[in-house]
Design a protein around this motif. Sequence first.
Motif, PDB file in Angstrom:
ATOM      1  N   GLY A 179     -12.178  -4.944  -1.516  1.00  0.00           N
ATOM      2  CA  GLY A 179     -10.828  -4.967  -0.959  1.00  0.00           C
ATOM      3  C   GLY A 179     -10.731  -5.917   0.224  1.00  0.00           C
ATOM      4  O   GLY A 179      -9.735  -6.631   0.390  1.00  0.00           O
ATOM      5  N   PHE A 180     -11.772  -5.929   1.051  1.00  0.00           N
ATOM      6  CA  PHE A 180     -11.802  -6.841   2.193  1.00  0.00           C
ATOM      7  C   PHE A 180     -11.758  -8.291   1.734  1.00  0.00           C
ATOM      8  O   PHE A 180     -10.960  -9.096   2.230  1.00  0.00           O
ATOM      9  N   SER A 196       0.828  -1.215   0.000  1.00  0.00           N
ATOM     10  CA  SER A 196       0.000   0.000   0.000  1.00  0.00           C
ATOM     11  C   SER A 196       0.855   1.256   0.000  1.00  0.00           C
ATOM     12  O   SER A 196       0.549   2.230  -0.701  1.00  0.00           O
ATOM     13  N   ILE A 213     -15.784  -0.660  -3.059  1.00  0.00           N
ATOM     14  CA  ILE A 213     -14.327  -0.814  -3.072  1.00  0.00           C
ATOM     15  C   ILE A 213     -13.839  -1.384  -1.748  1.00  0.00           C
ATOM     16  O   ILE A 213     -12.984  -2.280  -1.702  1.00  0.00           O
ATOM     17  N   LEU A 214     -14.406  -0.888  -0.643  1.00  0.00           N
ATOM     18  CA  LEU A 214     -14.035  -1.419   0.670  1.00  0.00           C
ATOM     19  C   LEU A 214     -14.422  -2.889   0.795  1.00  0.00           C
ATOM     20  O   LEU A 214     -13.641  -3.711   1.289  1.00  0.00           O
ATOM     21  N   ILE A 267      -6.630  -1.480   5.011  1.00  0.00           N
ATOM     22  CA  ILE A 267      -7.317  -0.768   6.095  1.00  0.00           C
ATOM     23  C   ILE A 267      -7.973  -1.761   7.055  1.00  0.00           C
ATOM     24  O   ILE A 267      -7.875  -1.631   8.280  1.00  0.00           O
ATOM     25  N   TYR A 311      -6.911   0.863  -5.607  1.00  0.00           N
ATOM     26  CA  TYR A 311      -7.954   1.209  -4.640  1.00  0.00           C
ATOM     27  C   TYR A 311      -8.237   0.038  -3.689  1.00  0.00           C
ATOM     28  O   TYR A 311      -8.328   0.216  -2.469  1.00  0.00           O
ATOM     29  N   THR A 312      -8.411  -1.150  -4.262  1.00  0.00           N
ATOM     30  CA  THR A 312      -8.844  -2.282  -3.438  1.00  0.00           C
ATOM     31  C   THR A 312      -7.716  -2.835  -2.561  1.00  0.00           C
ATOM     32  O   THR A 312      -7.981  -3.335  -1.470  1.00  0.00           O
ATOM     33  N   VAL A 326     -17.168   3.933  -3.013  1.00  0.00           N
ATOM     34  CA  VAL A 326     -16.300   3.605  -1.882  1.00  0.00           C
ATOM     35  C   VAL A 326     -16.779   2.374  -1.110  1.00  0.00           C
ATOM     36  O   VAL A 326     -15.964   1.503  -0.770  1.00  0.00           O
ATOM     37  N   ALA A 356      -7.734  -0.530   0.303  1.00  0.00           N
ATOM     38  CA  ALA A 356      -8.936  -0.796   1.101  1.00  0.00           C
ATOM     39  C   ALA A 356      -8.767  -2.057   1.938  1.00  0.00           C
ATOM     40  O   ALA A 356      -9.125  -2.089   3.128  1.00  0.00           O
TER      41      ALA A 356
END
Length: 301
Positions: A71-72, A44, A67-68, A189, A182-183, A64, A186
């Motif tokens: 990404g998860f 990242s 994407i979150l 995070i 982006y992912t 968003v 994400a």
Amino acid sequence: MDKKVFLAFGMTVFIWGSAFPGIKVGLESFSPEHLALLRMLIASAALILFAWNRKMKLPDIKDVPAILFLGFLGFAVYHTGLSFGEQTVSAGVSSLLVSTTPIFSAILGTMFLKDRLSKIGWLGSCMAFLGVALISFGTGNSYSVISSGMIWILIAAFGESFFFVFETNYIKKYGFIQFNIYTIIAGTIFMLFFLPGLLTEFSGASTASTLTVIYLGLIPTIIPYFAIAYVISKTGAAKATSSLYLTPAAALLISWVWLGEIPTILSLIGGIITLVGVGLSAVRASESNDIATKRTANNMT
């Protein structure tokens, strides 16, 4: 095939194949969750610098949540599950199990996107899961059928499959590289949940494990995405991804040289059956062929 395209393709297969034994080396000093987190933090950080240098725009606010979520599933679940799985499953066998990702993607596509899987495709799916069973027996888990490590890796593959199934529209909007940046961020995070204790493990880790995790974060988590995007731009998705099933072969070879891992004959037979099944599962109705092949393009580690 153009030399640059061939080089990019070969680099993709080799680098993704090297990630599986790399995780094994990293696990010598790091817990699975800290290894996955550190790898994603490194990736990242590098991608944020890349995005800043390219003046990459932020995603639309309405995208968003998706994407979150993706990404998860595609990165937090995948990398965490794979790291936990490789505690007990060899690197080569792990790569064979991860190759079931397109099978899960095909099944999910029929459930949620009304994709059609042909009769040959369903036959391939059954063959792939038969191959997984043989891999299990070959690793000495005949009584439990599937070990806890294999379950972790199959969870990882299933999470990645969700990512592949639902990423299509966003890739059309943002592009292959930008959406993956982006992912990846994400997913990182969500993995910050594992942050406590990371610094302690890092300070006590061996040089070999630390350098390997840095390699995992900077190379397999990033470089193949750029390389395969280049190949797709030159040859199309179908040709670019049809031979990515060579990744398990690369992983087996690198694991043998790097770690001295030698898979059992039964595991190899199961792996061959799995890969043949995965190949057959890609036989779709003509209108969904392109979507199916694109979903295998990210079958990374």
